[in-house]
Design an enzyme around this catalytic site. Structure first.
Site, PDB file in Angstrom:
ATOM      1  N   GLY A  14     -25.283 -41.764  12.964  1.00 35.99           N
ATOM      2  CA  GLY A  14     -26.357 -42.726  12.749  1.00 35.99           C
ATOM      3  C   GLY A  14     -27.113 -42.478  11.469  1.00 35.99           C
ATOM      4  O   GLY A  14     -28.338 -42.335  11.476  1.00 35.99           O
ATOM      5  N   SER A  15     -26.381 -42.441  10.343  1.00 37.63           N
ATOM      6  CA  SER A  15     -26.998 -41.954   9.099  1.00 37.63           C
ATOM      7  C   SER A  15     -26.965 -42.943   7.943  1.00 37.63           C
ATOM      8  O   SER A  15     -27.083 -42.552   6.788  1.00 37.63           O
ATOM      9  CB  SER A  15     -26.316 -40.648   8.672  1.00 37.63           C
ATOM     10  OG  SER A  15     -24.908 -40.733   8.788  1.00 37.63           O
ATOM     11  N   THR A  16     -26.833 -44.228   8.234  1.00 37.20           N
ATOM     12  CA  THR A  16     -26.882 -45.210   7.159  1.00 37.20           C
ATOM     13  C   THR A  16     -28.308 -45.615   6.812  1.00 37.20           C
ATOM     14  O   THR A  16     -28.539 -46.330   5.837  1.00 37.20           O
ATOM     15  CB  THR A  16     -26.070 -46.469   7.525  1.00 37.20           C
ATOM     16  OG1 THR A  16     -26.567 -47.006   8.755  1.00 37.20           O
ATOM     17  CG2 THR A  16     -24.586 -46.136   7.656  1.00 37.20           C
ATOM     18  N   GLY A  18     -32.824 -44.521   7.926  1.00 37.11           N
ATOM     19  CA  GLY A  18     -33.776 -43.760   8.728  1.00 37.11           C
ATOM     20  C   GLY A  18     -33.647 -42.251   8.623  1.00 37.11           C
ATOM     21  O   GLY A  18     -33.332 -41.700   7.567  1.00 37.11           O
ATOM     22  N   ILE A  19     -33.881 -41.573   9.736  1.00 36.14           N
ATOM     23  CA  ILE A  19     -33.878 -40.115   9.769  1.00 36.14           C
ATOM     24  C   ILE A  19     -32.511 -39.566   9.379  1.00 36.14           C
ATOM     25  O   ILE A  19     -32.402 -38.623   8.586  1.00 36.14           O
ATOM     26  CB  ILE A  19     -34.293 -39.607  11.167  1.00 36.14           C
ATOM     27  CG1 ILE A  19     -35.743 -39.983  11.470  1.00 36.14           C
ATOM     28  CG2 ILE A  19     -34.112 -38.085  11.260  1.00 36.14           C
ATOM     29  CD1 ILE A  19     -36.152 -39.749  12.915  1.00 36.14           C
ATOM     30  N   SER A 141     -37.002 -35.993  20.531  1.00 35.22           N
ATOM     31  CA  SER A 141     -38.286 -36.683  20.384  1.00 35.22           C
ATOM     32  C   SER A 141     -39.308 -36.089  21.332  1.00 35.22           C
ATOM     33  O   SER A 141     -38.961 -35.593  22.416  1.00 35.22           O
ATOM     34  CB  SER A 141     -38.107 -38.169  20.699  1.00 35.22           C
ATOM     35  OG  SER A 141     -39.354 -38.827  20.827  1.00 35.22           O
ATOM     36  N   TYR A 154     -35.762 -44.625  27.259  1.00 29.88           N
ATOM     37  CA  TYR A 154     -35.630 -43.830  26.034  1.00 29.88           C
ATOM     38  C   TYR A 154     -36.065 -42.383  26.294  1.00 29.88           C
ATOM     39  O   TYR A 154     -35.360 -41.431  25.951  1.00 29.88           O
ATOM     40  CB  TYR A 154     -36.488 -44.447  24.933  1.00 29.88           C
ATOM     41  CG  TYR A 154     -36.575 -43.617  23.666  1.00 29.88           C
ATOM     42  CD1 TYR A 154     -35.494 -43.537  22.801  1.00 29.88           C
ATOM     43  CD2 TYR A 154     -37.738 -42.916  23.342  1.00 29.88           C
ATOM     44  CE1 TYR A 154     -35.567 -42.784  21.634  1.00 29.88           C
ATOM     45  CE2 TYR A 154     -37.826 -42.164  22.197  1.00 29.88           C
ATOM     46  CZ  TYR A 154     -36.735 -42.104  21.340  1.00 29.88           C
ATOM     47  OH  TYR A 154     -36.811 -41.343  20.191  1.00 29.88           O
TER      48      TYR A 154
END
Length: 263
Positions: A14-16, A18-19, A141, A154
């Site tokens: 998930g690195s395209t 944001g964090i 989180s 979540y």
């Protein structure tokens, strides 16, 4: 400080944006070879080009995969050999009333937020333990500790992620492999920015006004502002480095002081 990450091979889910994007950029700046990931090939290649422009000479590539699809995750894992660093970052979040969250949505949240880390870690740990070195880092989180009433699904998946990380760390006893979790606080990632923008428009406020109102309403934040993704990435870089060898099985807070416990 030299983090000794030159030529280390890393994968960030998930690195395209944001964090995850901030983590990938930080790793590249430290000389690591980084494989990024997003749901679409177009998005992945765009992010690869952006990172190449930001970090000249960077060794960056990408693999598209939707973590809602176990078969795509399996193919992704098979393409990742010899990882030194695995950053389990991909995740879903949304505001939703508990009574409105369907079974299918619960299952999707577990598949993406929890099972992504299970599947990737299972693949990476075998080679890491064999070579006696490696880093697995979960981007968790504070919501996994203090479950939010308006995002129960979540928070529950983030609590499960925390348990998964702790359990995996126990498998690394006596090796040079470590598994840790970062408990992030309210972070102004691209997903959060989009949500804030939509709510601000609906309420007739500017984005900055709503950001200030949100954080003013957070009674326990010591930072009193949103966290920048790069601030979380800095802690990831340390945990990814050989310098963090004594930190294992830990949940490290980068929450801006939102959690009130001393430990």
């Amino acid at each position: 400080m030299d983090l000794q990450l030159t030529r280390k091979k890393a994968f960030v889910s998930g690195s395209t944006h944001g964090i995850g994007y901030a983590v990938a950029r930080g790793l590249l700046l430290e000389g690591a070879s980084v494989v990024i990931n997003g749901r679409t090939e177009e998005g992945v290649q765009r992010a690869v080009r952006e990172l190449e422009a930001l970090v000249p000479g960077a060794d960056v590539s990408g693999i598209a995969a939707d973590f809602d699809d176990a078969e795509q995750v399996r193919r992704l894992a098979d393409a990742l050999d010899g990882l030194d660093i695995l950053v389990n970052n991909v995740g879903l979040f949304e505001l939703a009333a508990f009574e409105d969250i369907s079974d299918d949505t619960w299952q999707r949240y577990f598949d993406v937020n929890v099972m992504s880390g299970v599947r990737l870690s299972r693949h990476a740990m075998t080679s890491m333990l064999a070579q006696g070195a490696g880093r697995i880092i979960f981007i968790g989180s504070e919501s996994g500790v203090n479950i939010p009433a308006d995002m129960v699904h979540y928070g529950v998946t983030k609590a499960a992620m925390l348990a998964l990380s702790n359990g995996l760390a126990k498998l690394t006893r006596g090796t040079g492999v470590t598994v840790n979790t970062i408990l992030g606080g309210p972070t102004y990632s691209s997903g959060v920015a989009e949500t804030v923008h939509q709510i601000a428009q609906a309420q007739g406020l500017s984005t900055d006004e709503l950001k200030t109102a949100i954080m003013s309403g957070n009674a326990t934040s010591l930072l009193e502002r949103f966290i920048d993704p790069g601030e979380l990435a800095n802690l990831v870089l340390y945990l990814a480095s050989p310098l963090s060898s004594a930190t294992n099985g830990a949940a490290l807070r980068a929450d801006g002081g939102v959690l009130t416990a001393m430990l």
